[in-house]
Every structure is written in C-alpha cells, then in structure tokens.
Motif scaffolding. Structure first.
Motif, PDB file in Angstrom:
ATOM      1  N   GLY A 397       0.653  10.442   3.392  1.00 18.94           N
ATOM      2  CA  GLY A 397       0.686   9.183   3.867  1.00 18.94           C
ATOM      3  C   GLY A 397       2.037   8.645   3.545  1.00 18.94           C
ATOM      4  N   GLU A 398       2.447   8.224   4.144  1.00 21.24           N
ATOM      5  CA  GLU A 398       4.266   7.963   4.006  1.00 21.24           C
ATOM      6  C   GLU A 398       3.670   6.437   4.831  1.00 21.24           C
ATOM      7  N   GLN A 399       4.549   4.758   3.950  1.00 20.27           N
ATOM      8  CA  GLN A 399       4.875   3.519   5.094  1.00 20.27           C
ATOM      9  C   GLN A 399       6.152   3.780   5.113  1.00 20.27           C
ATOM     10  N   PHE A 400       6.799   2.654   5.556  1.00 17.43           N
ATOM     11  CA  PHE A 400       8.329   1.788   5.529  1.00 17.43           C
ATOM     12  C   PHE A 400       8.062   0.705   5.759  1.00 17.43           C
ATOM     13  N   ASP A 401       9.227   0.350   5.061  1.00 11.44           N
ATOM     14  CA  ASP A 401       9.252  -0.785   5.189  1.00 11.44           C
ATOM     15  C   ASP A 401      10.152  -1.348   5.928  1.00 11.44           C
ATOM     16  N   ALA A 402       9.545  -2.184   6.635  1.00  8.97           N
ATOM     17  CA  ALA A 402      10.063  -2.518   8.351  1.00  8.97           C
ATOM     18  C   ALA A 402      11.097  -3.603   8.925  1.00  8.97           C
ATOM     19  N   ALA A 403      10.919  -3.945   7.248  1.00  7.69           N
ATOM     20  CA  ALA A 403      12.244  -5.397   7.403  1.00  7.69           C
ATOM     21  C   ALA A 403      12.376  -6.116   8.909  1.00  7.69           C
ATOM     22  N   ALA A 404      11.227  -6.810   9.003  1.00 11.44           N
ATOM     23  CA  ALA A 404      11.219  -7.379  10.092  1.00 11.44           C
ATOM     24  C   ALA A 404      12.343  -8.334  10.190  1.00 11.44           C
ATOM     25  N   ALA A 405      12.628  -9.054  11.389  1.00 15.58           N
ATOM     26  CA  ALA A 405      13.718 -10.095  11.337  1.00 15.58           C
ATOM     27  C   ALA A 405      13.737 -10.783  12.271  1.00 15.58           C
ATOM     28  N   LYS A 406      13.421 -12.116  12.722  1.00 18.81           N
ATOM     29  CA  LYS A 406      13.702 -13.196  13.935  1.00 18.81           C
ATOM     30  C   LYS A 406      14.550 -13.475  13.997  1.00 18.81           C
ATOM     31  N   ALA A 407      14.903 -13.796  15.575  1.00 15.68           N
ATOM     32  CA  ALA A 407      16.120 -14.207  15.640  1.00 15.68           C
ATOM     33  C   ALA A 407      15.539 -14.766  17.115  1.00 15.68           C
ATOM     34  N   LEU A 408      16.334 -16.880  17.485  1.00  8.66           N
ATOM     35  CA  LEU A 408      16.700 -16.969  18.270  1.00  8.66           C
ATOM     36  C   LEU A 408      17.556 -16.344  19.572  1.00  8.66           C
ATOM     37  N   ASP A 409      17.480 -16.498  20.635  1.00 14.92           N
ATOM     38  CA  ASP A 409      18.156 -16.215  21.954  1.00 14.92           C
ATOM     39  C   ASP A 409      18.723 -17.378  22.575  1.00 14.92           C
ATOM     40  N   SER A 410      17.549 -18.138  23.132  1.00 12.05           N
ATOM     41  CA  SER A 410      17.582 -19.130  23.610  1.00 12.05           C
ATOM     42  C   SER A 410      16.586 -20.070  24.225  1.00 12.05           C
ATOM     43  N   THR A 411      17.034 -21.474  24.448  1.00 13.28           N
ATOM     44  CA  THR A 411      16.092 -22.191  24.612  1.00 13.28           C
ATOM     45  C   THR A 411      16.273 -23.425  26.118  1.00 13.28           C
ATOM     46  N   SER A 412      15.083 -23.258  26.457  1.00 15.24           N
ATOM     47  CA  SER A 412      15.695 -24.162  27.596  1.00 15.24           C
ATOM     48  C   SER A 412      15.740 -25.583  27.667  1.00 15.24           C
ATOM     49  N   VAL A 413      16.098 -25.983  26.235  1.00 19.92           N
ATOM     50  CA  VAL A 413      16.963 -27.332  26.331  1.00 19.92           C
ATOM     51  C   VAL A 413      17.919 -26.896  25.719  1.00 19.92           C
ATOM     52  N   ALA A 414      19.142 -27.579  26.305  1.00 18.66           N
ATOM     53  CA  ALA A 414      20.196 -27.395  25.709  1.00 18.66           C
ATOM     54  C   ALA A 414      20.239 -28.112  24.777  1.00 18.66           C
ATOM     55  N   GLN A 415      20.960 -27.153  23.371  1.00 23.83           N
ATOM     56  CA  GLN A 415      21.719 -28.401  22.531  1.00 23.83           C
ATOM     57  C   GLN A 415      20.876 -28.367  21.503  1.00 23.83           C
ATOM     58  N   THR A 416      19.777 -27.743  21.331  1.00 25.18           N
ATOM     59  CA  THR A 416      18.593 -27.665  20.279  1.00 25.18           C
ATOM     60  C   THR A 416      19.184 -27.853  19.274  1.00 25.18           C
ATOM     61  N   PRO A 417      18.777 -28.321  18.210  1.00 22.69           N
ATOM     62  CA  PRO A 417      19.320 -28.280  16.771  1.00 22.69           C
ATOM     63  C   PRO A 417      18.809 -27.414  16.244  1.00 22.69           C
ATOM     64  N   GLY A 418      20.057 -26.980  15.196  1.00 29.52           N
ATOM     65  CA  GLY A 418      19.090 -25.463  14.283  1.00 29.52           C
ATOM     66  C   GLY A 418      18.651 -24.782  15.381  1.00 29.52           C
ATOM     67  N   SER A 419      17.038 -24.460  14.389  1.00 30.73           N
ATOM     68  CA  SER A 419      15.994 -23.229  14.697  1.00 30.73           C
ATOM     69  C   SER A 419      14.969 -23.948  15.264  1.00 30.73           C
ATOM     70  N   SER A 420      14.965 -25.318  15.245  1.00 34.41           N
ATOM     71  CA  SER A 420      13.925 -26.475  15.815  1.00 34.41           C
ATOM     72  C   SER A 420      13.847 -26.332  16.963  1.00 34.41           C
ATOM     73  N   VAL A 421      12.617 -25.730  17.973  1.00 34.45           N
ATOM     74  CA  VAL A 421      12.443 -26.565  19.043  1.00 34.45           C
ATOM     75  C   VAL A 421      10.839 -27.333  19.358  1.00 34.45           C
ATOM     76  N   ALA A 422      10.952 -27.704  20.378  1.00 35.37           N
ATOM     77  CA  ALA A 422       9.603 -29.218  20.820  1.00 35.37           C
ATOM     78  C   ALA A 422       8.621 -28.409  20.950  1.00 35.37           C
ATOM     79  N   VAL A 423       7.668 -27.902  21.110  1.00 31.26           N
ATOM     80  CA  VAL A 423       6.231 -27.749  21.884  1.00 31.26           C
ATOM     81  C   VAL A 423       6.996 -28.023  23.304  1.00 31.26           C
ATOM     82  N   GLY A 424       6.627 -26.849  24.109  1.00 33.23           N
ATOM     83  CA  GLY A 424       6.696 -27.042  25.405  1.00 33.23           C
ATOM     84  C   GLY A 424       8.249 -26.916  25.725  1.00 33.23           C
ATOM     85  N   GLU A 425       8.462 -26.453  24.697  1.00 30.98           N
ATOM     86  CA  GLU A 425      10.495 -25.916  25.083  1.00 30.98           C
ATOM     87  C   GLU A 425      10.048 -24.055  25.298  1.00 30.98           C
ATOM     88  N   VAL A 426      10.992 -23.785  26.451  1.00 26.22           N
ATOM     89  CA  VAL A 426      10.911 -21.968  26.418  1.00 26.22           C
ATOM     90  C   VAL A 426      11.613 -21.368  26.038  1.00 26.22           C
TER      91      VAL A 426
END
Length: 457
Positions: A397-426
């Motif tokens: 049996g073999e495994q692989f290192d998925a090297a998972a990466a997560k990136a923000l595409d868009s939010t429902s609030v324009a100009q959300t600073p950085g990568s932080s979003v508030a609760v309730g945002e889509v």
C-alpha cells in the motif's frame, strides 16, 4: 573260436521301446504351467541321467549321463528307445532366466512300460515397474492422495546380455506410456525383440543392465526420482537432489539397474511438482487501512523483486514491473523460501504492506512470511498441491502527500481586508490537492479551519 577257446569281451546291447519328452518354455504368466501365451525356448541343453541308486538326486561319480539334447525352436526335446528304469532329466538353465515349473532344473522320471511325456521346465523373465505421480509435498514418496499422471512417455534401455551400453550391437530400447493411474510396467507384453540365447523373446533378463528414462510431462516441474527394489542392484539417480534438477533418469553409468533372474522389480517412481506462484498489487491505499478496496487504484510501473533459494539450491533473483492496474506475479516457482521486495515508487509515501494468502496448510507455522519495510520475507512454499500453491495479495500500500492548499476566491462583502471575513459573510474558496497519478474517487474533505471568531485561512 576253436572248440576249447573262450572270448570274455563280448557285450550284448539292449534297446528299449520307450521315450521321455517335454518342453523348455518361457512361462510368461508365471503360473508354473505350460499354456496360454507361453512360448518354447530353443537352444537349451537337456540331459538324460541314469539314476543308479534311485534317490532322485544326481550323485557325481555314481550316476551316469546317458544322453543330451538341445531343444528345438519350439522348446521341445526327446530321449528315445529307453528301457524301463529310473532316470533324471536335467535342464541347463538358460542365461538370464528365472525358474517356475521344476525350479531345481531336475526331474525324477520312472519309465515303466510306457512313454513318459510332459516333463517340462518353466523359465521366467522379469519386469521393471513404477509410477509417474504428482509429489505435492516434494518428499520423493507417493503419499496418500497424491495422484498418478497418465500419458507420460517412459523409456527402458537395456545394455544387452554383455552388460555394456553401446557395445556389441545388442542394446535394446522400448518406450511406453503411463496408464490412467500413472503406472507403467516393462514386461513380456511390450519388450518384443529383446534377445537371449539366439532366440527372440520378451521380458527382462537378469543378464545386462537397465536404465529407465522419463519424458518430462508438460505443465510440471521436475521432482524426485526414486529407485525400486531390483535385487542385484537397485540403480541410482543423478545429482545431489534425487534427480529433482532435471535428470529424469533412474539407472546411471556405474549404478545401473540389475534385476535378479525372473524378478519383477517395482517402485521406480518419477515425482513431479505443480508450479507455484506469488502475486499481489502495488496500490494507492487512500484510507490507509492496509486493505485494497475496489475504489483504490493500482500503481503501474513499479519494480518488484523476488529473491530466495529453492529446493534444489538455486538462488533466485528476478524482477517484475507492475502492470497498469498495479498487479505483479512470479510464476513457475519451485518449493523454497522467498522474499518479495518493492522499490518505493517516487512521489508516494510508504503505506501499509499486507501479507498474502493462498499457501494453505499443511505447512510450517508462520510460513506465509514476515512484513518488513517494503518487503515480505521468509515466505515458505512447501506443499504445492493445486489450491495450495498460489500465494496471492502480497500487497504494497502507498500514500501520497496531498499538499492541500486553500485559497479565497470571493466574499459577499466588498473589500474585506486580508483573508479575514466576518461571521455571516458568504465566501467562495478553493481547495487544491497534488495527486501523483491516476484518478482519485470518492474523496471526503474535512475543513477544520472554522473558529468562533470567524473563518480563517
């Protein structure tokens, strides 16, 4: 003579009126009676002896040899014009034959006013017999349910009466096939043309030497040859492994088979082995449980190497490359102790390796092998009976290192600073994985990046 002359050396011979006769014959069925398929033996010397003291035994210096005869081509002899009296008829045993009727080569005969007939001497030839069989446990014995192998060519070689192969032009060879039970026998039924005493006969003679050769049957590996019970010399086999190394011959130069006169020698066996195999997969073990599930893909192009030592001392070192489905197989294996080693495929992490099955009892304990790093060692192939000789699912049996990466595409609030979003945002985000090869199906993704203060990246 004159009137007063005497002559003391005048003898008067008496001629009788009776005959003693019989047959010297090849007692093919060894029933001590002339009949059936028995045939006469020509060229055999038979003597008529006057038994002076009527004791039924030839006493040298006391009894007298009166006459001798040589049997005709049909084996008959006759002594004619005999007087009443006590006689012995003695056969000179033909070379290479055993005895049956009147085994002492001497018949006590009384002539009393009539011919005496049927004074026969039976002589026997021998045979060599054995079996070609499937030697599942490779011990050189036909045990229990180990079956014979039918239709195998077996050849008998005879040196001729001179005992020297290739000399004198009297060598003989005959080939037969094993019967439905794997048995064979060379005897009066299949040795026509074997020659003795100038007459063509059948059956095996004690004069000369014999060798039995087998034509290796298709689909089998060579097993052990076993010598039988020939009384003068049982014969030998070649090599240090009882013929397992491919000689397929019993009776060899310097150690040929030599039977006793008239002996039916048995037990000349040729063992054969069903080829064994070891196989498995190299695969992507997505759930890392050491079990190849239906949805888990094989990994092709991986090198897997078989090493070990078989039962005839040969070192084994052979490599295979996995097919597109990740499978590999090593076939035509003899009994032995083996190891399977995987060359770790690039771009994968080592997973769980799993011992195979299929090499079922009777076997030594713990002989399915031992798991090491990318290796199975101490795999013992012992009993090679069908259904017991195929080790399967020796899987890497073999495994692989998925090297998972997560990136923000868009939010429902324009100009959300950085990568932080508030609760309730889509938000819309992207997960990326590195898959080395093939297709990954039925993947469950768990996102552990939620917290009370919001979604973080």
């Amino acid at each position: 003579l004159g009137a007063t002359e005497n002559e003391a050396n005048i003898d008067y011979g008496y001629r009788g009126s009776y005959d003693v006769s019989g047959t010297v014959y090849h007692d093919r069925d060894k029933d001590n009676t002339l009949g059936g398929t028995d045939t006469g033996l020509g060229g055999v010397t038979v003597e008529l002896i006057w038994d002076t003291n009527d004791n039924g035994v030839f006493d040298a210096g006391v009894d007298f040899i009166l006459d001798s005869d040589v049997t005709a081509a049909n084996g008959t002899y006759s002594f004619e014009n005999l007087l009443n009296g006590n006689y012995l008829v003695r056969e000179t045993q033909p070379a290479g034959y055993g005895n049956s009727e009147n085994p002492g080569n001497l018949i006590d005969v009384t002539v009393a006013g009539a011919d005496v007939t049927g004074q026969n001497f039976g002589d026997t030839t021998g045979s060599i017999a054995g079996t070609v069989y499937r030697d599942d446990n490779n011990n050189g014995l036909q045990d229990g349910v180990e079956p014979g192998i039918s239709g195998v060519d077996v050849t008998l070689q005879w040196s001729g009466a001179d005992g020297i192969f290739g000399s004198g032009g009297d060598d003989r060879t005959v080939t037969i096939q094993t019967d439905g039970s794997g048995n064979y026998v060379f005897d009066t039924n299949n040795t026509a043309g074997f020659v003795a005493n100038g007459d063509s006969t059948t059956g095996l003679l004690s004069t000369g030497r014999y060798r039995v050769l087998e034509t290796q049957p298709a689909g089998f590996l060579d097993g052990a040859e076993t010598t039988g019970n020939a009384a003068v010399n049982a014969g030998g086999v070649q090599g240090a492994f009882s013929g397992r190394d491919g000689s397929d011959q019993i009776g060899v130069a310097g150690n040929d088979i030599q039977i006793a006169a008239g002996q039916d020698a048995t037990g000349y066996r040729f063992g054969e082995l069903t080829p064994a195999s070891l196989s498995g997969f190299v695969y992507l073990d997505l759930d890392n449980d050491g079990i190849k599930d239906a949805f888990e893909s094989g990994i092709g192009g991986t090198t897997v190497t078989l090493t070990g030592t078989n039962d005839i001392g040969q070192s084994i070192n052979t490599a295979a490359t996995t097919a597109a489905d990740g499978s590999y197989s090593f076939a035509n294996l003899r009994p032995g102790t083996y190891a399977i080693t995987e060359t770790q495929p690039p771009a994968y992490l080592d997973g769980i390796d799993t011992l195979g099955t299929g090499l079922t009892p009777p076997r030594p304990p713990n002989s399915d092998g031992t798991v090491g790093a990318d290796q199975f060692t101490s795999i013992v192939i012992d009993n090679v009976a069908p259904g017991n000789n195929a080790g399967v699912n020796y899987n890497f049996g073999e495994q692989f290192d998925a090297a998972a990466a997560k990136a923000l595409d868009s939010t429902s609030v324009a100009q959300t600073p950085g990568s932080s979003v508030a609760v309730g945002e889509v938000v819309r985000y992207r997960l990326e994985f590195a898959v080395p090869t093939g297709t990954v199906r039925d993947v469950t993704v768990h996102d552990d990046f939620l917290s009370a203060s919001g979604l973080g990246f």
